[in-house]
Scaffold this motif. Sequence first.
Motif, short mmCIF file in Angstrom:
data_model
loop_
_atom_site.label_atom_id
_atom_site.label_comp_id
_atom_site.label_asym_id
_atom_site.label_seq_id
_atom_site.Cartn_x
_atom_site.Cartn_y
_atom_site.Cartn_z
N LYS A 69 -7.49 12.15 -20.20
CA LYS A 69 -8.30 13.36 -20.14
C LYS A 69 -9.26 13.36 -18.96
O LYS A 69 -10.33 13.95 -18.99
CB LYS A 69 -9.08 13.54 -21.46
N GLY A 70 -8.87 12.62 -17.89
CA GLY A 70 -9.68 12.63 -16.68
C GLY A 70 -9.08 13.55 -15.64
O GLY A 70 -8.39 14.51 -15.97
N LYS A 71 -9.37 13.26 -14.38
CA LYS A 71 -8.82 14.07 -13.29
C LYS A 71 -7.77 13.26 -12.54
O LYS A 71 -7.60 12.07 -12.79
CB LYS A 71 -9.96 14.46 -12.34
N TYR A 72 -7.09 13.92 -11.61
CA TYR A 72 -6.02 13.26 -10.86
C TYR A 72 -6.31 13.22 -9.37
O TYR A 72 -7.17 13.93 -8.86
CB TYR A 72 -4.69 13.99 -11.06
N HIS A 73 -5.54 12.36 -8.69
CA HIS A 73 -5.48 12.44 -7.23
C HIS A 73 -4.03 12.18 -6.83
O HIS A 73 -3.49 11.10 -7.09
CB HIS A 73 -6.42 11.42 -6.57
N VAL A 74 -3.40 13.18 -6.23
CA VAL A 74 -1.98 13.06 -5.87
C VAL A 74 -1.87 12.61 -4.41
O VAL A 74 -2.27 13.32 -3.50
CB VAL A 74 -1.26 14.41 -6.06
N LEU A 75 -1.33 11.42 -4.20
CA LEU A 75 -1.22 10.88 -2.85
C LEU A 75 -0.17 11.61 -2.01
O LEU A 75 -0.28 11.67 -0.79
CB LEU A 75 -0.86 9.38 -2.90
N LYS B 291 -2.54 10.90 1.14
CA LYS B 291 -3.92 11.36 0.94
C LYS B 291 -4.86 10.22 0.52
O LYS B 291 -5.60 10.34 -0.45
CB LYS B 291 -3.96 12.47 -0.11
N ILE B 292 -4.83 9.10 1.26
CA ILE B 292 -5.72 7.98 0.93
C ILE B 292 -7.14 8.25 1.43
O ILE B 292 -8.12 8.05 0.71
CB ILE B 292 -5.18 6.66 1.50
N ASN B 293 -7.25 8.75 2.67
CA ASN B 293 -8.59 9.04 3.19
C ASN B 293 -9.31 10.07 2.32
O ASN B 293 -10.51 9.97 2.10
CB ASN B 293 -8.49 9.55 4.64
N GLU B 294 -8.54 11.02 1.82
CA GLU B 294 -9.12 12.04 0.96
C GLU B 294 -9.62 11.42 -0.36
O GLU B 294 -10.63 11.86 -0.92
CB GLU B 294 -8.08 13.13 0.66
N LEU B 295 -8.91 10.38 -0.82
CA LEU B 295 -9.36 9.68 -2.03
C LEU B 295 -10.67 8.94 -1.77
O LEU B 295 -11.62 9.01 -2.56
CB LEU B 295 -8.27 8.70 -2.50
N ILE B 296 -10.75 8.25 -0.62
CA ILE B 296 -11.98 7.54 -0.24
C ILE B 296 -13.14 8.52 -0.17
O ILE B 296 -14.25 8.25 -0.65
CB ILE B 296 -11.81 6.82 1.13
N ASP B 297 -12.86 9.69 0.41
CA ASP B 297 -13.85 10.77 0.48
C ASP B 297 -14.39 11.12 -0.91
O ASP B 297 -15.61 11.26 -1.09
CB ASP B 297 -13.17 12.02 1.05
N ARG B 298 -13.46 11.27 -1.85
CA ARG B 298 -13.87 11.64 -3.21
C ARG B 298 -14.70 10.52 -3.82
O ARG B 298 -15.69 10.77 -4.52
CB ARG B 298 -12.64 11.92 -4.09
N GLY C 279 4.85 0.61 -4.23
CA GLY C 279 3.78 1.04 -5.12
C GLY C 279 2.67 0.00 -5.17
O GLY C 279 1.48 0.32 -5.04
N ASP C 280 3.08 -1.27 -5.32
CA ASP C 280 2.10 -2.35 -5.39
C ASP C 280 1.31 -2.45 -4.09
O ASP C 280 0.09 -2.65 -4.10
CB ASP C 280 2.81 -3.69 -5.66
N ALA C 281 2.00 -2.31 -2.95
CA ALA C 281 1.32 -2.40 -1.65
C ALA C 281 0.30 -1.29 -1.51
O ALA C 281 -0.82 -1.51 -1.04
CB ALA C 281 2.35 -2.33 -0.52
N THR C 282 0.66 -0.09 -1.95
CA THR C 282 -0.25 1.04 -1.85
C THR C 282 -1.47 0.81 -2.74
O THR C 282 -2.62 1.06 -2.33
CB THR C 282 0.47 2.35 -2.27
N THR C 283 -1.22 0.33 -3.95
CA THR C 283 -2.32 0.04 -4.87
C THR C 283 -3.27 -0.98 -4.25
O THR C 283 -4.50 -0.81 -4.25
CB THR C 283 -1.78 -0.51 -6.21
N TYR C 284 -2.69 -2.04 -3.65
CA TYR C 284 -3.52 -3.08 -3.05
C TYR C 284 -4.32 -2.54 -1.87
O TYR C 284 -5.50 -2.86 -1.70
CB TYR C 284 -2.63 -4.25 -2.61
N PHE C 285 -3.68 -1.70 -1.06
CA PHE C 285 -4.35 -1.10 0.10
C PHE C 285 -5.57 -0.30 -0.35
O PHE C 285 -6.66 -0.42 0.21
CB PHE C 285 -3.37 -0.19 0.85
N ILE C 286 -5.39 0.49 -1.40
CA ILE C 286 -6.50 1.32 -1.90
C ILE C 286 -7.58 0.43 -2.53
O ILE C 286 -8.77 0.65 -2.33
CB ILE C 286 -5.96 2.37 -2.90
N TYR C 287 -7.12 -0.59 -3.24
CA TYR C 287 -8.06 -1.54 -3.86
C TYR C 287 -8.98 -2.14 -2.80
O TYR C 287 -10.20 -2.19 -2.98
CB TYR C 287 -7.28 -2.63 -4.59
N LYS C 288 -8.38 -2.56 -1.68
CA LYS C 288 -9.18 -3.17 -0.62
C LYS C 288 -10.21 -2.21 -0.04
O LYS C 288 -11.32 -2.58 0.33
CB LYS C 288 -8.28 -3.68 0.52
N LYS C 289 -9.86 -0.95 0.05
CA LYS C 289 -10.74 0.06 0.61
C LYS C 289 -11.92 0.34 -0.32
O LYS C 289 -13.00 0.72 0.12
CB LYS C 289 -9.98 1.38 0.82
#
Lengths: 211, 211
Positions: free
Chosen positions: B108-114, B130-137, B156-166
Amino acid sequence: MLKYILMQISSSVFNSAVEQLSSLPGIGRKTAHRLVLSLLNRDTDEIKTFGNTFVNLASEINYCSKCFTISEHSVCEICNSAQRNPNIICVVENVLDVVAIESTNQFKGKYHVLGGIISPMEGIGPNEIKINELIDRVEKENIEEIIMALSATMEGDATTYFIYKKIKDSEIKISTIARGIGIGDELEYTDELTLGKSITNRIPFESTLSV
Amino acid sequence: MLKYILMQISSSVFNSAVEQLSSLPGIGRKTAHRLVLSLLNRDTDEIKTFGNTFVNLASEINYCSKCFTISEHSVCEICNSAQRNPNIICVVENVLDVVAIESTNQFKGKYHVLGGIISPMEGIGPNEIKINELIDRVEKENIEEIIMALSATMEGDATTYFIYKKIKDSEIKISTIARGIGIGDELEYTDELTLGKSITNRIPFESTLSV
């Protein structure tokens, strides 16, 4: 479940695109969703080109005026060819069948594409397909043999019989393509109808040697 | 063989249509041939509508300016909803994932579509999605938790890790969806990687009772 999924994406252009793709045979709604998403990953211009291709298809597709195959010109290459026997016509359901028979290199006559087969279930009667045009050709062209090459289904057989009845009073020889076990098929896995036909329609062994 | 077949139908509009359809994932040339033929059985206007649907799709498709899901309005219904927790963002690859998660009724939260995942093989880097846009949010909105809900693949795992690091230096809790054996799955048919994960990430039995 699927209806629910559809309601979730609240974009009429997206849903129209899904609807159009899933109207094609063999493409379900879920596949259509994926295909539209994959289209949306492309540049706007590429998506427009995709759409315009079908707009052009609608307005520019052309059929041979003699045999009704798809053709760039008003009479197709096969009908125009002097190398091919104009006295034998092979009657097929659609253009893909012409392509399939051409790829065997075993037929050097002309074609007649019905554009469908008689199917009361789908509302396709004799007048919906190019049967009258075939009768016309039988009357006007100097045809010696008509080879019926339709699918071995009830509809195919019915269509063949319908055409046979229309033509049988003429002098033209009417044949159908042979049915029997496929090359490479094993007897024990062949269905009994096909196997039965292949026994009834057996051919002299010598005739297979000359091929 | 297939190339030969293609050469046989001498109609450029037909072949363009085949080419466009077979450019979609999972649709081969032979299927595309059949689909175009089935389209050609329709009225000219219907074929034009088919094409124009995609032309419209290209020009009128709209994405939510906040979460980048497909949306009729500039901000989507989910982002606009006061009923949903704006402090939890679920990060997904594409719109179908939003639909899939919505259908579970568990979020019941919100989404962010990459709009994709990082995939060097396909030339998709962090800036293509849309990773920069996620960081913005993350910087502007009052977010408490980010749930990474990407496919359990290398990309998928690499993307998750990339975002995690940011994001990891912020105060935000980062979680990923659980991996384990699917409901209804039998142990002996589960691959060893999944089974291993499901043991490592075991949960107290009591917590399953409260659901």
